[in-house]
Design an enzyme around this catalytic site. Structure first.
Site, PDB file in Angstrom:
ATOM      1  N   HIS A   1      16.519  -8.704 -73.460  1.00  0.00           N
ATOM      2  CA  HIS A   1      17.925  -8.999 -73.763  1.00  0.00           C
ATOM      3  C   HIS A   1      18.227 -10.496 -73.765  1.00  0.00           C
ATOM      4  O   HIS A   1      19.313 -10.900 -74.172  1.00  0.00           O
ATOM      5  CB  HIS A   1      18.856  -8.252 -72.795  1.00  0.00           C
ATOM      6  CG  HIS A   1      18.821  -8.768 -71.394  1.00  0.00           C
ATOM      7  ND1 HIS A   1      18.025  -8.222 -70.430  1.00  0.00           N
ATOM      8  CD2 HIS A   1      19.505  -9.782 -70.802  1.00  0.00           C
ATOM      9  CE1 HIS A   1      18.209  -8.865 -69.294  1.00  0.00           C
ATOM     10  NE2 HIS A   1      19.078  -9.823 -69.485  1.00  0.00           N
TER      11      HIS A   1
ATOM     12  N   ALA B   1       8.333  -3.786 -68.044  1.00  0.00           N
ATOM     13  CA  ALA B   1       8.478  -4.904 -67.108  1.00  0.00           C
ATOM     14  C   ALA B   1       9.927  -5.313 -66.898  1.00  0.00           C
ATOM     15  O   ALA B   1      10.213  -6.150 -66.037  1.00  0.00           O
ATOM     16  CB  ALA B   1       7.663  -6.108 -67.604  1.00  0.00           C
TER      17      ALA B   1
ATOM     18  N   LYS C   1       8.343  -3.797 -52.348  1.00  0.00           N
ATOM     19  CA  LYS C   1       9.646  -3.578 -51.705  1.00  0.00           C
ATOM     20  C   LYS C   1      10.167  -2.157 -51.932  1.00  0.00           C
ATOM     21  O   LYS C   1      11.159  -1.743 -51.332  1.00  0.00           O
ATOM     22  CB  LYS C   1      10.653  -4.613 -52.202  1.00  0.00           C
ATOM     23  CG  LYS C   1      10.294  -6.029 -51.764  1.00  0.00           C
ATOM     24  CD  LYS C   1      11.181  -7.080 -52.412  1.00  0.00           C
ATOM     25  CE  LYS C   1      10.791  -8.472 -51.936  1.00  0.00           C
ATOM     26  NZ  LYS C   1       9.399  -8.851 -52.276  1.00  0.00           N
TER      27      LYS C   1
ATOM     28  N   ASN D   1       4.564 -10.322 -53.874  1.00  0.00           N
ATOM     29  CA  ASN D   1       5.333 -11.462 -54.374  1.00  0.00           C
ATOM     30  C   ASN D   1       4.488 -12.248 -55.370  1.00  0.00           C
ATOM     31  O   ASN D   1       3.326 -12.565 -55.092  1.00  0.00           O
ATOM     32  CB  ASN D   1       5.754 -12.377 -53.222  1.00  0.00           C
ATOM     33  CG  ASN D   1       6.947 -11.836 -52.454  1.00  0.00           C
ATOM     34  OD1 ASN D   1       7.132 -10.623 -52.379  1.00  0.00           O
ATOM     35  ND2 ASN D   1       7.746 -12.709 -51.895  1.00  0.00           N
TER      36      ASN D   1
ATOM     37  N   LEU E   1       3.577 -15.518 -57.236  1.00  0.00           N
ATOM     38  CA  LEU E   1       3.729 -16.964 -57.093  1.00  0.00           C
ATOM     39  C   LEU E   1       4.318 -17.599 -58.342  1.00  0.00           C
ATOM     40  O   LEU E   1       3.887 -17.312 -59.458  1.00  0.00           O
ATOM     41  CB  LEU E   1       2.356 -17.606 -56.831  1.00  0.00           C
ATOM     42  CG  LEU E   1       1.784 -17.544 -55.418  1.00  0.00           C
ATOM     43  CD1 LEU E   1       0.401 -18.181 -55.419  1.00  0.00           C
ATOM     44  CD2 LEU E   1       2.686 -18.252 -54.432  1.00  0.00           C
TER      45      LEU E   1
ATOM     46  N   VAL F   1       9.776 -18.009 -54.075  1.00  0.00           N
ATOM     47  CA  VAL F   1       9.915 -19.125 -53.133  1.00  0.00           C
ATOM     48  C   VAL F   1       9.290 -20.413 -53.647  1.00  0.00           C
ATOM     49  O   VAL F   1       9.715 -21.502 -53.257  1.00  0.00           O
ATOM     50  CB  VAL F   1       9.310 -18.770 -51.753  1.00  0.00           C
ATOM     51  CG1 VAL F   1      10.077 -17.650 -51.094  1.00  0.00           C
ATOM     52  CG2 VAL F   1       7.831 -18.445 -51.860  1.00  0.00           C
TER      53      VAL F   1
END
Length: 355
Positions: A63, A112, A158, A195, A197, A203
């Site tokens: 989008h 994805a 998560k 997570n 990178l 982060v």
């Protein structure tokens, strides 16, 4: 600024994995492949890795017109012979997806597209639900209707015993995909990430910005840990999983031990700053965990040492409960919807009988 392989390995404290699933000659040569979220960090890297395998047709769906434009332009330059179709659309809009399947004979779907920022999704639970749950529902239904061969959904650690809206919506999406695999000739499976990178909202960009400004670096808690993987590892895992998928699996990369977030901050500081900078601890935010778990015990993961993968059995969910939430979601306040999402994602009724 990009990091070398050696620098990335120093940051995450382990060797970067190169997966080696057997690739048959011309395995994707005759395949039309749809990638949702194709302009995102992971989606765009999946596109790059797929283009190297020379599929018949890549359909980039997203989008954000600028991000889709950028990855389309890059692929056209690097892979001039690759057939590419770029489509601006939203997985939350069923008609946008239906038009793609109606016009193109899609063989493989890499899903994805997702909202992944934990604190933002805590504040916007309906947006998280609509995109992550309804988008997956619409897409998987249409993949089944149009007899797609394979459907690979990208999820997150998560989603295991979730404490956040983002994790809960991804957990429910995982069960939608697992449910569909039980009834469909399409092979549905999920790839679960740690997570990533240097992905958007991670982060690394935050710490890099804070270092450039002279500090301080902000970390939630001195003992908080996460599993980390590189963007290339993440996309490679998705592509590799799609080559060996049979249906109903959960694929997770062997990422070694968890790493303290504060250690990541200190290693980045050593790489990017010529002087020590202060680190402040600002506390765990709503929905965040101190530590993550890669798989449910009931998913019975088997480690494939050669491929650096854990392969588990996806758990199906309570379709009636999911449908009920679909009809009720708009009526809830943000607080009520958050409660309903977490309850549905964590209740034993949402998991299958192996529990």
């Amino acid at each position: 600024m990009s990091f070398s392989k050696g620098e990335l390995e120093h940051i995450i404290g382990r060797e970067i994995k190169t997966l080696r699933a057997p690739v048959l000659p011309n395995a994707l040569s005759y395949k039309t492949i749809l990638i949702t979220g194709a302009g995102g960090t992971i989606g765009s890297e999946i596109c790059r890795q797929l283009a190297r395998l020379e599929p018949r047709h890549l359909i980039l769906f997203g989008h954000g017109e600028n991000s889709i434009y950028e990855i389309t332009k890059e692929l056209a330059r690097r892979f001039p012979k690759q057939k590419i179709t770029s489509i601006i659309g939203d997985v939350q809009h069923q008609e946008d997806i239906r038009r793609v399947f109606a016009e193109y004979a899609v063989d493989i779907v890499y899903h994805a597209a997702a909202h992944k920022h934990v604190p933002l999704m805590e504040q916007n639970p309906y947006v998280a639900y609509s995109n992550n749950v309804l988008g997956t529902k619409y897409l998987s239904n249409l993949a089944d209707d149009y007899a797609v061969e394979k459907f690979i959904m990208i999820s997150t650690d998560k989603a295991v015993a979730p404490t956040s809206v983002m994790g809960a919506t991804k957990r429910i999406a995982e069960t939608i995909v697992a449910n569909k695999n039980e009834k469909s000739k399409t092979s549905f499976a999920t790839v679960r990430f740690g997570n990533v990178l240097d992905s958007r909202g991670s982060v690394i960009p935050l710490f890099r910005e804070q270092i450039m400004l002279g500090g301080p670096l902000t970390v939630t808690h001195p003992e908080m840990t996460r599993y980390f993987m590189t963007i290339e590892e993440a996309a490679n895992l998705v592509v590799e999983a799609s080559l060996i998928v049979k249906g109903g699996e959960i694929f997770v990369l062997d990422m070694g031990a968890e790493v303290k977030i504060v250690d990541i901050a200190e290693r980045l500081m050593a790489l990017l700053s010529d002087k020590p900078l202060s680190i402040t601890f600002n506390g765990i935010r709503t929905g965040e965990k101190m530590h993550e778990v890669l798989m449910e015990e009931a998913e019975r993961a088997v480690k494939d040492t050669d491929l650096h993968l854990f392969i588990g059995k996806a758990l199906t969910g309570n379709e009636l409960a999911i449908e009920y939430l679909t009809h009720q979601a708009k009526k809830y306040t943000n607080r009520e919807l958050r409660k309903e999402l977490l309850q549905l994602a964590n209740t034993t009724n949402v998991l299958n009988e192996v529990l």
